[in-house]
Write a protein that holds these residues in place. Structure first.
Motif, short mmCIF file in Angstrom:
data_model
loop_
_atom_site.label_atom_id
_atom_site.label_comp_id
_atom_site.label_asym_id
_atom_site.label_seq_id
_atom_site.Cartn_x
_atom_site.Cartn_y
_atom_site.Cartn_z
N GLN A 78 -12.61 -2.43 2.62
CA GLN A 78 -13.26 -3.16 1.77
C GLN A 78 -13.64 -4.79 1.85
OE1 GLN A 78 -14.44 -0.67 -1.98
NE2 GLN A 78 -16.33 -2.33 -2.29
N ASN A 79 -15.18 -5.09 1.53
CA ASN A 79 -14.45 -7.02 1.22
C ASN A 79 -14.64 -6.69 -0.05
OD1 ASN A 79 -17.13 -6.46 2.18
ND2 ASN A 79 -17.27 -9.11 1.89
N PHE A 80 -14.44 -7.76 -0.75
CA PHE A 80 -14.79 -8.36 -2.34
C PHE A 80 -14.50 -10.03 -1.79
CE2 PHE A 80 -13.48 -4.49 -2.88
CZ PHE A 80 -13.66 -3.58 -3.82
N GLY A 81 -16.14 -10.43 -1.44
CA GLY A 81 -16.47 -11.96 -1.43
C GLY A 81 -15.82 -12.14 0.27
N PRO A 82 -14.37 -12.77 0.00
CA PRO A 82 -13.69 -13.63 1.27
C PRO A 82 -12.63 -12.40 1.68
CG PRO A 82 -13.55 -14.74 -1.00
CD PRO A 82 -14.43 -13.89 -0.84
N TYR A 83 -12.43 -11.52 0.48
CA TYR A 83 -11.57 -11.37 0.93
C TYR A 83 -11.42 -9.46 1.70
CZ TYR A 83 -9.64 -14.41 -2.43
OH TYR A 83 -9.27 -15.53 -2.95
N VAL A 84 -10.14 -9.40 2.22
CA VAL A 84 -10.67 -7.70 3.65
C VAL A 84 -9.68 -6.87 2.64
CG1 VAL A 84 -10.26 -6.61 5.07
CG2 VAL A 84 -11.54 -8.69 5.12
N ASN A 85 -10.07 -5.67 1.61
CA ASN A 85 -8.80 -5.64 0.86
C ASN A 85 -8.95 -3.57 1.45
OD1 ASN A 85 -9.60 -7.38 -0.49
ND2 ASN A 85 -9.69 -6.51 -2.58
N PHE A 86 -7.63 -3.05 1.62
CA PHE A 86 -6.82 -1.98 1.63
C PHE A 86 -6.93 -1.10 0.64
CE2 PHE A 86 -6.60 -5.58 5.66
CZ PHE A 86 -6.35 -3.62 6.78
N PHE A 87 -7.29 0.06 0.76
CA PHE A 87 -7.19 0.88 -0.35
C PHE A 87 -6.43 2.11 0.21
CE2 PHE A 87 -10.99 -1.95 -1.76
CZ PHE A 87 -11.21 -1.40 -2.97
N ILE A 88 -4.86 2.47 -0.83
CA ILE A 88 -4.33 3.66 -0.26
C ILE A 88 -4.65 4.70 -0.82
CG2 ILE A 88 -1.79 4.30 -0.65
CD1 ILE A 88 -0.69 1.74 -1.36
N ASP A 89 -4.55 5.95 0.14
CA ASP A 89 -4.70 7.36 0.07
C ASP A 89 -3.62 7.88 -0.37
OD1 ASP A 89 -5.42 10.19 -0.20
OD2 ASP A 89 -5.79 9.81 2.01
N TYR A 90 -3.81 7.62 -2.18
CA TYR A 90 -2.41 8.12 -2.89
C TYR A 90 -2.03 9.37 -2.57
CZ TYR A 90 -1.39 3.35 -4.80
OH TYR A 90 -1.31 2.53 -5.55
N ASP A 91 -3.07 10.34 -2.63
CA ASP A 91 -2.53 11.60 -2.27
C ASP A 91 -1.30 11.49 -1.02
OD1 ASP A 91 -3.73 12.72 -3.88
OD2 ASP A 91 -5.35 13.81 -2.78
N LYS A 92 -1.69 11.14 -0.08
CA LYS A 92 -0.67 10.76 1.30
C LYS A 92 0.80 10.42 0.63
CE LYS A 92 -4.52 11.40 4.39
NZ LYS A 92 -4.42 10.93 5.76
N PHE A 93 0.86 8.49 0.17
CA PHE A 93 1.10 7.84 -0.28
C PHE A 93 2.30 7.73 -0.85
CE2 PHE A 93 2.64 3.53 -2.20
CZ PHE A 93 3.01 3.05 -0.78
N SER A 94 2.14 8.74 -1.56
CA SER A 94 2.80 9.26 -3.09
C SER A 94 3.66 10.02 -2.09
CB SER A 94 2.03 9.51 -3.96
OG SER A 94 1.50 8.84 -4.33
#
Length: 566
Positions: A78-94
Motif C-alpha cells: 500500500q502507498n502512504f503518500g510518497p511511500y510504498v509500504n509492505f505488510f507482512i503476513d504474520y500467519d506465515k512469517f511468524s
C-alpha cells in the motif's frame, strides 16, 4: 529473516520498475516505518522515479503499487503518500521466524575484512579512572558488534612503557627509596598510582631528580642496563595486572597487549626515521621534525629530541605502521583531545607512506554530577570505585524490592545489574556527545538496563515453570498471532538488520535502543498473553524462548550479562 523478505520486496519493486521505460538507480534498501500500522517495510523509490516521470511522488507511489505483484510472505502493499509500504503476513512469517532463531541468532555471514581495533591504552601509572571507561566500553562493545557482523576483529591495548610517567615511578623507586609493597590497597595498580603521586611530587621539587628522570628515559631506550630494564618492566607489568582485573570485571578482554618499547628494541623506530629522512620530509632545528604546514597543520611532528631519544609520537607512528601489516582496517578509539595527533598521523600515512591511514572514532568525555561520589570529591574517580558504587546501589535496590532474599542470593545479581547499568548507560549515547553519568537513570529498574535484564529473567522463569523441553516443541499450524505477538515477532525479526546497520556505521548506541524496544515488546506480551495453560501454549513457549535468546544476544554485544534470576 528481514534480509530474506526485504530481498523479496526489492525484487517485486524491481519487476514493477521494469514496466517503466526509464533508467533509474536500483541500488536501494528498505526502511522500517515509524509506526507498524504503516506496514513493516517501506521504500522511498517513488522520489527517484518522480524525477524521471515528472509526476508528484504520491501519484508515482500509487501507480507503482498497482504494478507490484505481492510476494506470498506479504499480505498487501500500500502507498502512504510518497511511500510504498509492505505488510507482512504474520500467519506465515511468524512460523518461519521461530524456526530460524537459535543460539547464534544475529550472527551474520563472514565478511572479508580483518580489523585491528585499539582501545583503552591508558598509561600504566595507576588505576583506570572514569576518564578511560568510555573508551573501554565503547571499544569493547564495538568489537563485539563487528564480530557478530562477520568481521575478523583483533583488539589491542598499546602499552606505554617508555613514557615519562613510568620513568618518574622508576625514579621514585631507584632514587627516593619508594617501594610498591609499602602502599595501602589491595590492587597493584592503586599502589602504583599512589607511588606515582609521591614520586612526581618529589621530582617537581628537585631539579636533580627531574634530570635523573631524563637520564632514566634515555637509558631505558638504549636498553643495555638489564637491571634498570627489569625495574621498568616490573612497574608496568604490575600496574597492568591490576588494570586487567578491572577490565575483566566489566567483561572486557584484549587479544594482545603491545608494548611500545618493542619498536625501539627491534629497530623499527630507527628504520622509520631514516626512511622519512631519505624521502626528504624532515627538518632539523635542535630537534628532528616533520614540517606539516603545507598540509594546514601548524604544529610540527617531532621525531627525535635533541639528545637523540624518540618521542611517544614517533613510537606511536611505528606502532601504526605495524598494525597496518596485520589487517585491512586499523581502527583507533581516541578521546577528542587526540584530534591533532590523529590528523598528523593521517597526513603522514597519506603523503609520506602512501598508505590508507587509520580510521579514528573520537569520543567526548564522561563526568559524574557534582557530589555523586562525595568520598572522592577533589580526586579522580577510579573505575573500581565506580563499579563498587554501582554494585552497592544495585544491592540496596534489590533488597528494597526483594526483602526475603539472602545476601548470597543478592550478590551475583547486584554484580550483574551494577556492571550492566554502567556499561549500558555509557554505550547508549553516541560517542561524539558529552556524557554525564546519572545514577538514577543508569540503575532504573523501569527504564535502564535492569529493565532489559529483568525481561530476560522473566522469560527464563516462565520457561522453567512450564517444565517442558523447548527443543521438542513445535509451532501450531492453527496459531494466528495477535497484536502483542506480532509486535514481539517484529522486534525479534529486526535484530540481524540492526546488527548490520550498526556495524556498517561503527556505532553501538542504536543497539541499546533496540534492546529496550525488544524488552518493551516482550513485557507487553508477558502482561497481556496467557502462556501456560493457553490453547497455543507450546507455540507461545517457543516465542518466549526466541525472545529470550534475542535479548541475551543483544545484551552480549554491549558486554552485559543476561541473568536468569532477578
Amino acid at each position: 529473516m528481514y534480509f530474506e523478505i526485504e530481498k523479496q520486496a526489492i525484487d517485486a519493486i524491481n519487476k514493477a520498475l521494469d514496466q517503466y521505460d526509464v533508467e533509474i538507480d536500483r541500488d536501494f534498501k528498505l526502511e522500517f516505518p515509524p509506526n507498524p500500522k504503516l506496514g513493516d517495510l517501506a521504500s522511498t523509490i517513488a522520489f527517484a522515479l518522480t524525477k524521471k516521470l515528472r509526476t508528484s511522488p504520491p501519484e508515482v507511489a500509487k501507480e507503482l503499487v498497482e504494478k507490484i505483484e505481492v510476494p506470498e510472505i506479504f499480505s498487501k502493499v500500500q502507498n502512504f503518500g510518497p511511500y510504498v509500504n509492505f505488510f507482512i503476513d504474520y500467519d506465515k512469517f511468524s512460523k518461519l521466524l521461530l524456526q530460524k532463531v537459535d543460539e547464534n541468532y544475529g550472527q551474520l555471514p563472514e565478511y572479508d575484512e580483518k580489523i585491528i581495533l585499539e582501545h583503552t591504552s591508558a598509561n600504566p601509572n595507576g588505576p583506570l579512572h572514569i576518564g578511560h571507561i568510555r573508551n573501554s566500553i565503547f571499544g569493547d562493545s564495538l568489537a563485539r558488534l563487528l564480530k557478530l557482523a562477520g568481521r575478523d576483529v583483533e583488539t589491542q591495548y598499546y602499552v606505554n612503557d617508555m613514557g615519562r610517567q613510568i620513568a618518574i615511578i622508576v625514579c621514585g623507586i631507584t632514587e627516593c627509596g619508594l617501594k610498591i609493597e609499602d602502599y595501602e590497597g589491595e590492587k597493584l595498580d592503586h599502589k602504583i598510582g599512589k607511588l606515582y603521586y609521591d614520586a612526581n611530587k618529589a621530582v617537581e621539587e628537585d631539579e636533580n631528580l627531574a634530570n635523573k628522570v631524563d637520564e632514566l628515559i634515555q637509558k631505558y631506550e638504549e636498553g643495555e642496563d638489564e637491571e634498570l630494564n627489569a625495574i621498568f618492566e616490573q612497574v608496568v607489568s604490575s600496574c597492568l595486572s591490576g588494570m586487567k582485573e578491572t577490565l575483566q570485571r566489566i567483561n572486557i578482554n584484549h587479544d594482545d597487549f603491545v608494548w611500545e618499547g618493542q619498536f625501539i628494541r627491534s629497530g623499527e623506530v630507527d628504520d622509520l626515521v631514516k626512511y622519512i629522512q631519505r624521502e626528504g620530509f624532515t627538518r632539523e632545528d635542535d630537534v628532528l621534525y616533520i614540517d606539516l604546514t603545507d598540509f594546514n597543520i601548524e604544529k610540527e611532528f617531532v621525531l627525535r629530541r635533541s639528545n637523540g631519544t624518540s618521542l611517544y609520537s614517533t613510537r606511536d607512528l611505528a606502532y601504526h605502521k605495524y598494525k597496518a601489516t596485520l589487517g585491512d582496517t586499523v581502527l583507533d578509539i581516541l578521546g577528542s583531545d587526540h584530534k591533532l595527533a590523529a590528523k598528523q598521523i593521517k597526513v603522514i600515512f597519506e603523503e609520506i607512506f602512501r598508505q590508507t591511514p587509520p580510521e579514528v572514532i573520537f569520543y567526548e568525555f564522561i563526568t559524574l554530577p557534582e557530589g555523586s561520589m562525595s568520598t572522592r570529591r577533589g580526586k579522580f574517580v577510579s573505575v573500581d570505585d565506580l563499579i563498587d558504587e554501582a554494585v552497592k546501589r544495585a544491592t540496596d535496590e534489590i533488597k528494597s524490592r526483594n526483602p526475603d532474599l539472602t545476601d548470597d542470593e543478592i550478590a551475583p545479581m547486584a554484580e550483574d545489574i551494577g556492571i550492566g547499568a554502567v556499561r549500558f548507560f555509557i554505550a547508549k549515547l553516541s560517542p561524539e556527545k558529552h556524557l554525564t553519568f546519572k545514577w538514577d537513570e543508569a540503575l532504573s529498574f523501569e527504564r535502564g538496563c535492569a529493565s532489559i535484564q529483568y525481561a530476560h529473567a522473566r522469560a527464563c522463569k516462565l520457561l522453567k515453570k512450564s517444565g517442558k523441553d523447548i527443543s521438542s516443541l513445535t509451532v501450531s499450524d492453527e496459531w494466528s498471532p495477535d497484536e502483542a505477538e506480532q509486535d514481539l515477532i517484529r522486534q525479534i525479526a529486526k535484530f540481524p538488520q540492526v546488527v548490520e546497520d550498526c556495524a556498517n556505521k561503527k556505532r553501538v548506541h542504536n543497539i541499546t535502543q533496540y534492546a529496550q524496544d525488544l524488552a518493551g515488546s516482550f513485557n507487553k506480551f508477558y502482561k497481556t498473553e496467557q502462556v501456560i495453560g493457553s490453547d497455543v501454549e507450546d507455540t507461545r513457549l517457543i516465542l518466549v524462548d526466541r525472545a529470550k535468546i534475542t535479548i541475551k544476544n543483544a545484551l552480549d554485544i554491549l558486554g552485559v550479562s543476561a541473568p536468569e534470576k532477578m
